[in-house]
Write a protein that holds these residues in place. Sequence first.
Motif, PDB file in Angstrom:
ATOM      1  N   THR A 175       0.845  -1.184   0.000  1.00 45.06           N
ATOM      2  CA  THR A 175       0.000   0.000   0.000  1.00 45.06           C
ATOM      3  C   THR A 175       0.883   1.238   0.000  1.00 45.06           C
ATOM      4  O   THR A 175       1.688   1.436   0.922  1.00 45.06           O
ATOM      5  N   VAL A 176       0.753   2.074  -1.037  1.00 40.43           N
ATOM      6  CA  VAL A 176       1.659   3.204  -1.246  1.00 40.43           C
ATOM      7  C   VAL A 176       0.904   4.521  -1.187  1.00 40.43           C
ATOM      8  O   VAL A 176      -0.113   4.694  -1.868  1.00 40.43           O
ATOM      9  N   THR A 177       1.423   5.440  -0.377  1.00 38.96           N
ATOM     10  CA  THR A 177       0.953   6.822  -0.418  1.00 38.96           C
ATOM     11  C   THR A 177       2.168   7.732  -0.648  1.00 38.96           C
ATOM     12  O   THR A 177       3.310   7.298  -0.511  1.00 38.96           O
ATOM     13  N   ILE A 178       1.888   8.958  -0.998  1.00 33.65           N
ATOM     14  CA  ILE A 178       2.948   9.924  -1.287  1.00 33.65           C
ATOM     15  C   ILE A 178       2.694  11.169  -0.459  1.00 33.65           C
ATOM     16  O   ILE A 178       1.560  11.668  -0.400  1.00 33.65           O
ATOM     17  N   ASN A 179       3.737  11.677   0.201  1.00 32.40           N
ATOM     18  CA  ASN A 179       3.584  12.830   1.075  1.00 32.40           C
ATOM     19  C   ASN A 179       4.470  13.986   0.628  1.00 32.40           C
ATOM     20  O   ASN A 179       5.261  13.853  -0.315  1.00 32.40           O
ATOM     21  N   THR A 180       4.379  15.104   1.320  1.00 32.25           N
ATOM     22  CA  THR A 180       5.232  16.259   1.021  1.00 32.25           C
ATOM     23  C   THR A 180       6.370  16.413   2.021  1.00 32.25           C
ATOM     24  O   THR A 180       7.392  17.015   1.697  1.00 32.25           O
ATOM     25  N   ASP A 181       6.165  15.924   3.255  1.00 29.95           N
ATOM     26  CA  ASP A 181       7.099  16.245   4.337  1.00 29.95           C
ATOM     27  C   ASP A 181       7.332  17.755   4.360  1.00 29.95           C
ATOM     28  O   ASP A 181       8.454  18.216   4.573  1.00 29.95           O
ATOM     29  N   ASP A 182       6.284  18.495   4.105  1.00 31.09           N
ATOM     30  CA  ASP A 182       6.372  19.957   4.032  1.00 31.09           C
ATOM     31  C   ASP A 182       7.213  20.467   5.205  1.00 31.09           C
ATOM     32  O   ASP A 182       6.974  20.147   6.352  1.00 31.09           O
ATOM     33  N   SER A 183       8.291  21.233   4.917  1.00 31.34           N
ATOM     34  CA  SER A 183       8.592  21.909   3.678  1.00 31.34           C
ATOM     35  C   SER A 183       9.706  21.282   2.844  1.00 31.34           C
ATOM     36  O   SER A 183      10.310  21.964   2.019  1.00 31.34           O
ATOM     37  N   ILE A 184      10.010  19.989   3.056  1.00 28.00           N
ATOM     38  CA  ILE A 184      10.943  19.353   2.132  1.00 28.00           C
ATOM     39  C   ILE A 184      10.412  19.540   0.717  1.00 28.00           C
ATOM     40  O   ILE A 184      11.120  19.966  -0.195  1.00 28.00           O
ATOM     41  N   LEU A 220      -2.746   9.019  -8.419  1.00 28.28           N
ATOM     42  CA  LEU A 220      -3.796   9.859  -7.841  1.00 28.28           C
ATOM     43  C   LEU A 220      -4.352   9.233  -6.568  1.00 28.28           C
ATOM     44  O   LEU A 220      -4.573   9.921  -5.561  1.00 28.28           O
ATOM     45  N   LYS A 221      -4.539   7.936  -6.571  1.00 32.60           N
ATOM     46  CA  LYS A 221      -5.030   7.269  -5.361  1.00 32.60           C
ATOM     47  C   LYS A 221      -4.031   7.411  -4.214  1.00 32.60           C
ATOM     48  O   LYS A 221      -4.429   7.516  -3.046  1.00 32.60           O
ATOM     49  N   ALA A 222      -2.747   7.437  -4.548  1.00 26.71           N
ATOM     50  CA  ALA A 222      -1.706   7.524  -3.516  1.00 26.71           C
ATOM     51  C   ALA A 222      -1.764   8.830  -2.742  1.00 26.71           C
ATOM     52  O   ALA A 222      -1.236   8.916  -1.628  1.00 26.71           O
ATOM     53  N   VAL A 223      -2.374   9.859  -3.322  1.00 28.79           N
ATOM     54  CA  VAL A 223      -2.488  11.144  -2.616  1.00 28.79           C
ATOM     55  C   VAL A 223      -3.941  11.472  -2.284  1.00 28.79           C
ATOM     56  O   VAL A 223      -4.248  12.595  -1.884  1.00 28.79           O
ATOM     57  N   THR A 224      -4.813  10.486  -2.424  1.00 24.97           N
ATOM     58  CA  THR A 224      -6.227  10.710  -2.095  1.00 24.97           C
ATOM     59  C   THR A 224      -6.771   9.544  -1.258  1.00 24.97           C
ATOM     60  O   THR A 224      -6.562   9.493  -0.056  1.00 24.97           O
ATOM     61  N   LYS A 280      -7.073   6.093   3.680  1.00 26.02           N
ATOM     62  CA  LYS A 280      -7.164   4.790   4.345  1.00 26.02           C
ATOM     63  C   LYS A 280      -6.079   4.645   5.405  1.00 26.02           C
ATOM     64  O   LYS A 280      -6.337   4.101   6.494  1.00 26.02           O
ATOM     65  N   LEU A 281      -4.875   5.118   5.110  1.00 22.70           N
ATOM     66  CA  LEU A 281      -3.787   5.000   6.084  1.00 22.70           C
ATOM     67  C   LEU A 281      -4.082   5.789   7.353  1.00 22.70           C
ATOM     68  O   LEU A 281      -3.605   5.444   8.439  1.00 22.70           O
ATOM     69  N   ASP A 315     -10.987   7.210   5.441  1.00 17.59           N
ATOM     70  CA  ASP A 315     -11.613   6.917   4.149  1.00 17.59           C
ATOM     71  C   ASP A 315     -13.123   6.760   4.238  1.00 17.59           C
ATOM     72  O   ASP A 315     -13.799   6.751   3.206  1.00 17.59           O
ATOM     73  N   HIS A 316     -13.665   6.657   5.447  1.00 25.27           N
ATOM     74  CA  HIS A 316     -15.123   6.600   5.579  1.00 25.27           C
ATOM     75  C   HIS A 316     -15.773   7.939   5.244  1.00 25.27           C
ATOM     76  O   HIS A 316     -16.971   7.996   4.974  1.00 25.27           O
ATOM     77  N   ARG A 317     -14.957   9.024   5.242  1.00 22.86           N
ATOM     78  CA  ARG A 317     -15.547  10.338   5.028  1.00 22.86           C
ATOM     79  C   ARG A 317     -14.857  11.154   3.939  1.00 22.86           C
ATOM     80  O   ARG A 317     -15.429  12.125   3.455  1.00 22.86           O
ATOM     81  N   LEU A 318     -13.638  10.790   3.543  1.00 21.62           N
ATOM     82  CA  LEU A 318     -12.930  11.598   2.552  1.00 21.62           C
ATOM     83  C   LEU A 318     -11.936  10.738   1.775  1.00 21.62           C
ATOM     84  O   LEU A 318     -11.781   9.555   2.029  1.00 21.62           O
ATOM     85  N   GLY A 319     -11.296  11.351   0.800  1.00 21.44           N
ATOM     86  CA  GLY A 319     -10.297  10.658  -0.003  1.00 21.44           C
ATOM     87  C   GLY A 319     -10.760  10.256  -1.376  1.00 21.44           C
ATOM     88  O   GLY A 319      -9.960   9.995  -2.275  1.00 21.44           O
ATOM     89  N   SER A 320     -12.069  10.180  -1.576  1.00 23.30           N
ATOM     90  CA  SER A 320     -12.624   9.875  -2.889  1.00 23.30           C
ATOM     91  C   SER A 320     -13.909  10.683  -3.050  1.00 23.30           C
ATOM     92  O   SER A 320     -14.447  11.251  -2.083  1.00 23.30           O
ATOM     93  N   LEU A 321     -14.385  10.760  -4.272  1.00 21.04           N
ATOM     94  CA  LEU A 321     -15.628  11.481  -4.553  1.00 21.04           C
ATOM     95  C   LEU A 321     -16.742  10.457  -4.722  1.00 21.04           C
ATOM     96  O   LEU A 321     -16.773   9.704  -5.702  1.00 21.04           O
TER      97      LEU A 321
END
Length: 873
Positions: A337-346, A370-374, A379-380, A384-390
Motif C-alpha cells: 500500500t503506497v501513499t505519497i507525502n510532502t514532508d512539508d517543507s521538504i 492519484l489514489k496515492a495522494v487521495t 485509508k492509512l 476513508d469513511h468520510r474523505l479521499g474519494s468522490l
Amino acid sequence: MRWFALYAPIVIALSLPFVPARDPVPVANTSADAEKVLAFKNATIHTAVDDKPLENATLVVRGGKIIDLGAAEVRIPAGAEVIDLKGAVIIPGLVDTHSHVGVSSRPGVSANNDLSEMSGPVQPSVRAIDSFNADDPGIRMATAGGVTTANVMPGSGNVIGGQTVYVKYRGRSIEEMRITGRAGAKDIVGGLKMANGENPKGYGRGKGVAPFTRMKIAALQRETFQKAKEYKAKIDAGGKVDRDITLEPLVEVLEGKRTVHFHCHRADDLLTAVRISEEFGFEIVLQHATEGYRVADVLAKKKIPVSLTIIDSPGGKAETMGLLEENAAVLNKAGVTVTINTDDSITESRFMLRSAAIALRGGMSEADALKAVTITAAKLLHLDHRLGSLAKGKDADFAILNGAPFSVYTRVTQTWIDGKKVFDETTDRAYRDGGFALPASEKLPAEKGRFGEGARPVPKTENRTFDGSTAELKGAVAVQADHIHTTGPIGTFAGTVIVKDGKVLHVLRGEHTFKNMPVYKAKHVTPGLIDPFCSVGLSGAWNIPADQDQDEPSDPNQSDLSALDGFNPREPLLDFLQANGITVVHATPGRQNPIAGRGGVFRADGATVDSAAIVPVGSVIVNLGESSKGKTPTSRMGVAALVRKAFADAQTYQKQAGSKNAKHEALIPALEGKVPVYFAAHRKDDIQTALRLASEFKLKPVIALGTEGYRMVDELKKAGVPVVVHPTMQRAGGSMETLHSYTGTARVLEEAGIPVTICTGFEGYVPKTRVLRYEAAMAVAAGMESERALRAITINAAKLLGIEKECGSIEVGKVADLVLYDGDPFEHATHVTQTIMRGKIVYDRSDYLKLPFERRILTLTGGGSGVGCCMGW
C-alpha cells in the motif's frame, strides 16, 4: 525527514503572525448553508474509485456533503446554484500523510520552529496539537495546491517524537481543524511519531547522552513500549494506577487507537521498525521508506504500508543516497500500500501534485498515483469513511484543475472543503505562486497563460541519403527527432542532427535516409542544459565534511579562493545531473562569506578538473543578505562595508608596486571588467546594494538568485544587469529573505527584456541538488513561454558564461552536447532517454533500466569522462 538542525543556524528571535486575507472556512454550516445546493457541471471528474474519469459529469453538493455525482443520469435539484466548469477537472482533495505545516511555520525563523522537542530523546507526551499555529501561511499554501487534509507531525530528531494530529485545513483554530479517524467501531485519535536512522542518532551529538547508534535507538523504543505494556496491564487488571501522560499515548497505540508513523530510510531501518511493531503488536506506517524497493516483497507479505517522500535528487545525507524515482512503482507492483507525502517543507504542499507526478515518471500509473495522494492516503489515516474519494455521502472536499492532474501545464484553480471554497486563484493566487506576504499596496505581476508544445509546422525538404561508410561521415552518428529545439536562429523543427568527432556536422530539417551509421531517435532533442549558478562539484551528495568544500569559514573575505581547486569531477551528483541532461555547470563557492571566492565553468563529463574546466576562473562571488552575516560582519551594512573595502584596497593595490597580495590580485580582473561579479542576493534592498557597489567600482554585475527581482523590474532594466533567477520551487518563507519568493520571477524579468537564466543554487539538506530541467519546467507552469524557458537554461546561460561559441545551441560546428527525450522536455513524466556529450553517449536510459535497482543508485564516486551514472559498473 526534517529535524531541529535545519534551524540551528537561525538566531532571529522573531515570529511574524500572518492573518489570512480571507476568512478561513468555519467548521459549522449555518442552516442556510446546509440547505444550499451547488452543482458543478461539465467537468471531468476523477473519483479515485474508478481508474477512468467521468467525462462531461456533474458533482452536486449540499450541507458540506456530496449528494450526487455522475454523467447524464445526475439530476440537478431545483434552486441549485449551477457552476459550469467548461471541461475543467475535479479531483478529490489531496491527503498529505506527512506534513509539518503549522508546527514549523513560515517564515522559517527560530521563533516559529516547534518541530522537535529536544530536551530528551523520548518524547511521547508532546503533542503536535500544542504547537500548531493556525495562522501559518503554509495552510493557505497547502489549499492552493489542492491539499485538504494532513497528518501533521513532530519532527524526527527524537527516538519517539510525540503525537501527530489529523487536520482538515479549515477553521480558525486547531480545534476546528482537528479530525479523528475510525476503524470499525474504534476511534483513531491520531498518530505517534517515531524515528530511527541518522536523525535520532544525531540527538546525542554534543550532549553526551544516548542514542549514538541504531542499536540504542531500537533499545530505547523497546524499553519505552515495555513500560507502556506493563502500565496497560495494571490498568486492565483494575488496580489503582497513577496517571502517566508519557505512557498514555503508547497505550493508545497498543489498543489500536493510534497509528505509529515511523520515520525510516534505509532498508535495514525499515525492517527494524517492522520488527518492533510486530513485537508489540501495533499498527505502523513507514514514513519516507527511501529504500523500500529493496524489501518490497517483505513489506508486501507483511502488509506494511508506506508513505513516500519523493524528491528530485538523492543525497543530503547518507541514508537517502539510495533514492530512486521508481520506488513507488516497484512497491505498488509488489502489492504494498503506497501513499505519497510532502514532508512539508521538504516539498511545499502547493507542489504536492508534482510529487505524485515524480512517481508517474518512475513508472506508476496515473490512476494509482492519484489514489496515492487521495483515497489510499485517507485509508492509512482511517479517514476513508468520510474523505479521499468522490462518492455520495462523503465530505465535499475537492480541487478543481484546469487540466490533467499530473501535467506541468495544469494548475489548481479552486479548492473546496466541506462544500466551502477555501482557495480561488482569482483572489488567492499569491499562496500558490508566491508573494502572499507582500504589502497590501503591492500587487503581484499580472498572470499570463501557460504554453504547451503547440503545433510546429515542418517545411517540406528534399529527402537526402547519408552513408556512414563515406570519408565525410565515417564515425558519424545521427539523431532524429520530431522536435529539434536548436535554441539558435533556425528555431525548432522535425529533423536530424549529424554528429562527428564531437562536433555538430549537420542540422537538417525533415526526413532523411541513413546507411551504415548509428541512428538515435527521440520525440524531442535539446542542447545540453547549462546550470549558471550552483555548487555541485564543491558540495557533494553525502553532505559530510569530506565532500563539503563550498564554504571556507576562516575569513569573511575569501577572494583568493578558486572553485578550480575544490571541484571534484568525480562527484556522484555530476553523473546524476548528466542523466538529467545537464552538461555544463557554473560551480561557485557557497553563501557563508561576503566574498566567497571565484567560480568556474565546468563540463559534467571531465575525468580530471583540467579536462572538465571550460572557464577555470569565470566569476567573483559576493554574498549579500542573511547567509553572509556571521561573527564578523554581523549586519548588512557591515557586509557591504567589507566588500567596499576589499575592492577599494584592490584598486589601491592595482596602482602601487609592492609585494604580491593574493586577495587583491583575485579582484583585479573584476575591477578591469574582465570577469563578472555575481552578487547573490534575495531581498530587494540587497539587490539595490549590489547595484550601488557595481556602480561605485565599475564592475560587471550579475544578480544571482534575485528573489525579489520582480519587485524592481524597472531598476534592473535600467541598470542593464542580467539575472540568474533562483530555483522556481525555492521554499517561500524558508527564511526571512525568501518570504516574497514568486514562481513567476523568470517570466516577468524576461518579458521586460532583462537577460534571464535559471539556476539550481545551493541546497544544504534534502534534496542535495535541484534539477535544472524541473526548475525551468515550473517556470513554464508559472507562465513563461516554453521555448524561452529552454533558452534560459541553454543559449542564454552559455552567453552569460561566455561559452556560446561552443555550447548552448545546436548549430553546425558547435560541441555536440545533446539531450534526447521521450516527450515534452518540461512535462513531469518525461524521461531523458540519452545524454550525448562531445558526441559520445554518457547516459542511456535503456542501459539504466537493465540494471538491478541496487545499482541504479548514486555511486560512491562518479564515473568521469564518458562513463555516466549507470554505465561504469
